[in-house]
Design a protein around this motif. Structure first.
Motif: not given
Length: 217
Positions: A97-109
């Motif tokens: 779940k944290l990996q999924q969260f990080n991916q979403a935040q990374g795509q936004l960045s």
């Protein structure tokens, strides 16, 4: 009977001291976990601040570069995806779940990084006071996100060491029952994005000196 009484008193003292030590260690673990939870809330607050800035940023850019539809749409879509993945206790104790969260935040960045590159092509946009204010706020928010994540990672590392090592591991299994937390990793998508310093121009690269005429042959 006196020796037996003395032994009994000693054993009772040992039990009391041992029980006190166990309770104290359990309280330490629970308190450390609570600190981690508080710091997770601060990370969430900083991330929410970034989400709140994006709509105004997109509208401001659109006023000067309305034909940059692909870039603007990518930012809007990345923001929508980031809002769908929540940062809560279940996320912070689940690597997937944290990996999924990080991916979403990374795509936004990454999308924001591309938007900053686009903005460099529009001098009137860069000179807009509202745009400059938004850039200053966004830069401060990005710095705050990094600080809060680093603080959270330090607290989580301390917690995980506490519940992995003896006697904390034993006390946690018997009394505290605190789950191991995951630390934030670098966002891969953000690492691949163009690096832009918000609101600051890149330093000029000095020209290479011209070769001297009639130099050595």
């Amino acid at each position: 009977m006196k020796p037996l009484a003395i032994v009994g008193i000693i054993l009772a003292g040992i039990i009391i001291l041992g029980g006190t030590a166990l309770v104290s260690k359990s309280n330490t673990i629970i308190t450390t976990d609570a600190v981690c939870e508080q710091m997770a809330g601060q990370v969430n607050s900083a991330l929410q601040r970034r989400l709140d800035l994006i709509p105004n940023l997109v509208e401001t850019v659109k006023g000067y570069a309305s034909h940059e539809n692909e870039t603007l749409t990518a930012v809007i879509a990345a923001r929508a995806s980031a809002t769908q993945v929540k940062l809560d206790a279940s996320t912070l104790t689940d690597p997937a779940k944290l990996q999924q969260f990080n991916q979403a935040q990374g795509q936004l960045s990454a999308a924001l990084g591309k938007l900053m590159v686009v903005s460099e092509q529009y001098p009137n946009l860069k000179a807009d006071k509202n745009f400059q204010d938004l850039m200053a706020q966004l830069e401060g928010t990005e710095n705050r996100i990094k600080i809060e994540r680093d603080n959270y990672n330090k607290a989580v590392t301390a917690l995980n060491v506490e519940i992995r090592t003896f006697p904390g591991s034993l006390v946690n299994s018997l009394m505290a029952h605190v789950k191991e937390r995951q630390v934030f990793q670098a966002e891969e998508a953000a690492q691949a994005a163009p690096k832009v310093s918000f609101g600051k121009s890149a330093p000029a690269v000095p020209a290479a000196p011209a070769p001297a005429a009639g130099g050595d042959k």
